[in-house]
Design an enzyme around this catalytic site. Structure first.
Site, PDB file in Angstrom:
ATOM      1  N   HIS A   1     -63.723 -19.059 -33.843  1.00  0.00           N
ATOM      2  CA  HIS A   1     -62.433 -19.669 -34.575  1.00  0.00           C
ATOM      3  C   HIS A   1     -62.829 -20.999 -35.054  1.00  0.00           C
ATOM      4  O   HIS A   1     -63.486 -21.851 -34.329  1.00  0.00           O
ATOM      5  CB  HIS A   1     -61.405 -19.829 -33.236  1.00  0.00           C
ATOM      6  CG  HIS A   1     -60.057 -20.398 -33.840  1.00  0.00           C
ATOM      7  ND1 HIS A   1     -59.207 -19.957 -34.785  1.00  0.00           N
ATOM      8  CD2 HIS A   1     -59.415 -21.531 -33.577  1.00  0.00           C
ATOM      9  CE1 HIS A   1     -58.343 -20.752 -35.318  1.00  0.00           C
ATOM     10  NE2 HIS A   1     -58.041 -21.745 -34.243  1.00  0.00           N
TER      11      HIS A   1
ATOM     12  N   TYR B   1     -53.431 -23.782 -40.706  1.00  0.00           N
ATOM     13  CA  TYR B   1     -52.437 -24.676 -40.121  1.00  0.00           C
ATOM     14  C   TYR B   1     -53.287 -26.285 -40.308  1.00  0.00           C
ATOM     15  O   TYR B   1     -54.479 -26.301 -40.134  1.00  0.00           O
ATOM     16  CB  TYR B   1     -52.122 -24.383 -38.790  1.00  0.00           C
ATOM     17  CG  TYR B   1     -53.256 -24.387 -37.602  1.00  0.00           C
ATOM     18  CD1 TYR B   1     -53.787 -25.327 -37.261  1.00  0.00           C
ATOM     19  CD2 TYR B   1     -54.272 -23.319 -37.530  1.00  0.00           C
ATOM     20  CE1 TYR B   1     -54.996 -25.464 -36.334  1.00  0.00           C
ATOM     21  CE2 TYR B   1     -55.225 -23.317 -36.816  1.00  0.00           C
ATOM     22  CZ  TYR B   1     -55.389 -24.249 -36.036  1.00  0.00           C
ATOM     23  OH  TYR B   1     -56.667 -24.435 -35.299  1.00  0.00           O
TER      24      TYR B   1
ATOM     25  N   TYR C   1     -31.743  12.754 -15.269  1.00  0.00           N
ATOM     26  CA  TYR C   1     -31.866  11.671 -16.128  1.00  0.00           C
ATOM     27  C   TYR C   1     -31.597  10.425 -14.886  1.00  0.00           C
ATOM     28  O   TYR C   1     -30.662  10.395 -14.280  1.00  0.00           O
ATOM     29  CB  TYR C   1     -31.176  11.228 -17.031  1.00  0.00           C
ATOM     30  CG  TYR C   1     -31.233   9.978 -17.849  1.00  0.00           C
ATOM     31  CD1 TYR C   1     -32.373   9.490 -18.169  1.00  0.00           C
ATOM     32  CD2 TYR C   1     -30.044   9.217 -17.911  1.00  0.00           C
ATOM     33  CE1 TYR C   1     -32.401   8.119 -18.811  1.00  0.00           C
ATOM     34  CE2 TYR C   1     -30.141   8.013 -18.258  1.00  0.00           C
ATOM     35  CZ  TYR C   1     -31.180   7.444 -18.892  1.00  0.00           C
ATOM     36  OH  TYR C   1     -31.454   6.155 -19.557  1.00  0.00           O
TER      37      TYR C   1
ATOM     38  N   ASP D   1     -37.359   3.946 -16.794  1.00  0.00           N
ATOM     39  CA  ASP D   1     -36.228   4.837 -17.381  1.00  0.00           C
ATOM     40  C   ASP D   1     -37.025   6.264 -17.499  1.00  0.00           C
ATOM     41  O   ASP D   1     -37.624   6.349 -18.369  1.00  0.00           O
ATOM     42  CB  ASP D   1     -35.739   4.270 -18.660  1.00  0.00           C
ATOM     43  CG  ASP D   1     -34.556   5.129 -19.124  1.00  0.00           C
ATOM     44  OD1 ASP D   1     -33.645   5.245 -18.443  1.00  0.00           O
ATOM     45  OD2 ASP D   1     -34.578   5.688 -20.411  1.00  0.00           O
TER      46      ASP D   1
END
Length: 819
Positions: free
Chosen positions: A235, A260, A526, A539
């Site tokens: 970086h 930046y 379900y 779920d």
């Protein structure tokens, strides 16, 4: 100075003395944990923290990530008073400017998110940008957004202040002591082996170990087969000489130029997130690395600098004081890792911050400390949960290729449906080449290549990204209408599949699932798995295969999470929990003409009487066998066909051949999603999370409190007695041209009250559809009052009228799936 005494025992050992580890130590100590040891291989902050740019931006991509960033900013403003160490926090604000209309739409959408999340934000014209940031070249600036509450700080001093705050509460911070191995027994952490350069070594017994090892964290995790997929990249930034008469300035981001700007004491720090990054440390991070820099590569940085001089002409005459190149950790999806590693009890992670470690670590340390202390996260943290990592992502070649892209994606256009370009093709359905031949355009999720849409003959097989209707919009519509009016075939092999079997299978499933699991063999249920607060942990659909065996189908992205939840709650149940995902291909065959097609390839009876909705059974198909589950995620008559991988190609070819006469259409994930949102089917991670109560999510029909005790039952009963504080509602824009994705602000009677959790275009309903939670005006507000209000959705600063419904706008009685 090296602390001589290393204890033999601690309640928690933290590995890594960057800002992340110091934050975890500080927050555990604030919760009353005095028996804490932090081990740092060299000096505190000597890895990445010391050279971070120190930007403190409050707005992130979701409500809870913004909550954590805002917490960090607030914490850093108070640390000096508490510890006596200055953090250098300066609330100078930040500006993001757009050079294209697409970027302007993106930042205006972000401004809408800021208003929802309670972050002060101002939209700027180009002249207003110049007023706040003098000397800037605004000739091609389309606009900007200003966040006055943002700022900048000294990363090293923040970490040292956190470390001091931890010491003040009894934690031990031990430098020049390397954690060489995390020890385990019977699947649980037992402690940490340590060593020093002088040859001294020892062991600390511990109940909890937290890997905050930064770019060293992956290899430390690998020793215990813990998946922590991160990789260091180079970086770059430069710091100028002093620029005379330079006023204090906000942080400036010009993402279209990958740059930046940070003003500090009359100098400018110019940093870059270039489109193609340079991975580093492929052979491991050197043992001697301490406050080190990497070799300069001016050729790599020069394109950024050239644009910066045009953008901010004062740089042309400013000398370069420092050219800096240092390593930072990046992950395959640009999100950090937090939470309990699923492989080993007591092993926790906080690492991989993707260049936002300073603004993230304060909040992340708080959230992780509460999670460790309470045994559950303080709110939904799925976005950064370590359980989203897939085991194959430990592969170093994969990581090297992917992070070369993810660094640059931080400042890329964040278009909806954007797909990664690197490290693709790792996980493929056995039907991949068949789909490719048929024109599939693939997306990637959890490493799986999935057909998102199918190109027409002669059409380019690639995404052309936009905030408006993308090049596949008409393809999606054709596939969507095939599912609604004819018959469509989807490949959903990426579903996670889990077998739970053994003498205690029924009792175990009854305890972890909210619906009734004591059903006949062949019955499909379900359900949700709930936590103690009634939030949704999973779920799923569950098929009972026999008296002692169940088959669970979960989203591919949550498979590791769901396996971990099942094993965590296994207790003494005599069951075997097995991931069987690769063994079967899943082919949803959906639409009103599905029986016509099945009659051509199977002698079995698919009538309602013989094969009703919610039933699974073995069928003959072509010359093979499949298990046909009558269930639907698109809201139409249909079956999901589960076919062993070795027979999948034959079954697929048989269906395609037989379907020619009735216009069988191959359909992708985009069409499946637009169909499911018309039917208001929930999507885990967006519409439902572990923070969302199952009743407020509108899923009470899948909860059976009369079956006996199960995890979350008490919370369901309490909520029923207290009344709902919010409801998940469905919205349809009245303007048929607009599009919804997610996070758009929702307004009730002119006031922002929330945001959309998901969105797509409803081709049958003729408009964009969204789901989102609407708070009740007082607990238990009558539904009629909620529906009588006026609703709008804000898109890039413009409000559009919407109709609202609690019942699905498409086929509210579910007559079509039972037809």
């Amino acid at each position: 100075m090296v602390e001589k005494n290393v204890p033999d025992r601690a309640r928690a050992v933290i590995v890594g003395g960057g800002i992340s580890g110091c934050s975890v130590a500080y927050h555990l100590a604030k919760l009353g944990w005095t028996d804490i040891v932090l081990l740092e291989r060299k000096q505190l902050t000597s890895g990445t923290t010391w050279h971070a740019a120190g930007l403190v931006g409050q707005l992130r991509n979701s409500q809870n990530m913004t909550r954590l960033a805002k917490y960090s900013a607030d914490l850093y403003s108070k640390l000096e008073e508490e510890t006596g160490l200055a953090t250098g926090l300066r609330q100078c604000g930040s500006i993001t400017v757009a050079l294209t209309e697409a970027r302007r739409e993106e930042i205006l959408r972000q401004a809408g998110m800021a208003r929802v999340f309670g972050v002060e934000v101002n939209e700027l014209s180009s002249s207003e940008v110049l007023a706040l940031y003098p000397h800037l070249n605004i000739s091609d600036v389309k606009g900007g957004v200003h966040l006055p509450g943002d700022g900048q700080a000294d990363p090293g001093n923040i970490a040292l202040a956190l470390a001091k705050g931890a010491r003040m509460r009894g934690a031990q911070i031990i430098e020049y002591t390397k954690a060489t191995r995390i020890t385990t027994k019977d699947g649980r952490v037992t402690g940490v082996d340590w060593a020093r350069d002088a040859g001294e070594q020892g062991h600390i017994a511990a109940d909890v170990v937290i890997n905050c090892g930064g770019m060293w964290g992956r290899e430390l995790a690998r020793e215990n087969s813990v998946t922590l997929p991160l990789h260091a990249c180079e970086h770059f930034y430069i710091v100028t000489e002093n620029i005379p008469d330079l006023a204090q300035l906000p942080v400036l981001r010009v993402p279209d130029e990958c740059a930046y700007y940070k003003e500090d004491a009359g100098k400018i720090l110019l940093g870059a997130f270039e489109p193609k990054a340079k991975p580093w440390g492929m052979d491991g991070i050197p043992e001697t690395f301490e406050f080190d820099q990497l070799p300069e590569d001016f050729d790599h940085f020069e394109p950024i600098l050239e644009k910066a001089i045009e953008r901010f002409p004062l740089l042309a005459d400013a000398g370069i004081h420092t050219f800096f190149n240092g390593p930072e950790s990046f992950t395959p999806d640009d999100r950090y890792y937090l939470g309990a590693a699923p492989e080993i009890d007591g092993y926790w992670v906080a690492a991989g911050y993707n260049s936002i470690g300073i603004v993230s670590s304060g909040g992340a340390g708080m959230a992780l400390a509460q999670w460790i202390n309470d045994g559950e996260p303080p709110f939904d943290l799925w976005e950064v949960d370590i359980r989203r990592a897939q085991p194959f992502q430990r592969n170093r070649r994969y990581l090297k290729e992917r992070v070369s892209e993810t660094l640059g994606l931080l400042y890329a256009d964040h278009y909806p449906y954007r797909q990664p370009e690197t490290a693709r093709g790792v996980r493929r359905s056995p039907l991949h080449e068949h789909l490719k031949t048929a024109g599939a355009v693939f997306g990637e999720t959890a490493g799986w290549e999935r057909a998102n849409w199918f190109a027409n003959p002669g059409q380019e097989r690639e995404y052309q990204y936009s905030w408006k209707r993308q090049n596949w919009f008409d393809n999606q519509r054709a596939e969507h209408m095939a599912l609604r009016e004819g018959v469509g075939l989807i490949d959903m092999t990426s579903f996670g599949k889990i077998r739970v079997e053994g003498p205690d299978a029924l009792a175990f499933m009854q305890r972890v699932c909210a619906n009734q699991m004591d059903v006949a063999a062949g019955k499909l249920v379900y359900t949700q798995m709930l936590n103690a607060k009634g939030g949704i942990e999973c779920d799923l659909t569950v098929t009972r295969l026999s008296e002692t065996a169940y088959y669970l189908v979960v989203p591919g992205t949550t498979l590791q999470r769901d396996l971990a939840w099942l094993r965590r709650n296994q207790g003494g149940a005599v069951v075997v929990i097995t991931d069987v995902t690769p063994g079967e291909v899943v082919l949803p065959l959906m639409g009103p003409k599905v029986r016509d097609l099945l009659a051509k390839v199977s002698p079995d009876d698919f009538s309602n009487e013989t094969h009703p909705f919610g039933m699974a059974r073995e069928i003959e198909i072509g010359m093979g066998l499949a298990r046909a589950h009558r269930v639907s995620y698109v809201g139409e008559l249909g079956w999901e066909l589960y076919v062993s991988s070795d027979q999948a190609a034959h079954v697929f070819e048989s269906l395609l051949e037989a379907g020619q006469d009735i216009n069988l259409k191959l359909c992708g994930l985009h069409a499946m999603d637009s169909c499911r949102i018309e039917k208001a089917y929930r999507h885990f991670g967006h519409d439902i999370t572990d923070e969302d109560h199952v009743l407020e999510a509108g899923l009470g029909f899948a909860v059976k409190t009369d079956k006996g005790d199960f995890i979350g039952r008490d919370a369901v009963l309490r909520k029923r007695e207290e009344g709902l504080s919010r409801r998940l509602m469905q919205f349809r824009l009245k303007d048929p041209e607009q599009l919804l994705f997610h996070n758009e602000p929702v307004l009730r009677d002119g006031e922002i009250i929330g945001f959309l959790t998901s969105g797509n275009y409803g081709h049958t309903l003729g408009g964009a559809i969204g789901l989102g939670y609407v708070p009740c005006r007082g607990t238990g507000e009558p539904l009629a009052d909620m529906l009588a209000s006026s609703y709008e959705i804000e898109i890039a600063g413009v409000r559009y009228a919407a109709e609202v419904s609690l019942k699905p706008l498409y086929d509210p009685r579910s007559e079509r799936i039972r037809g």
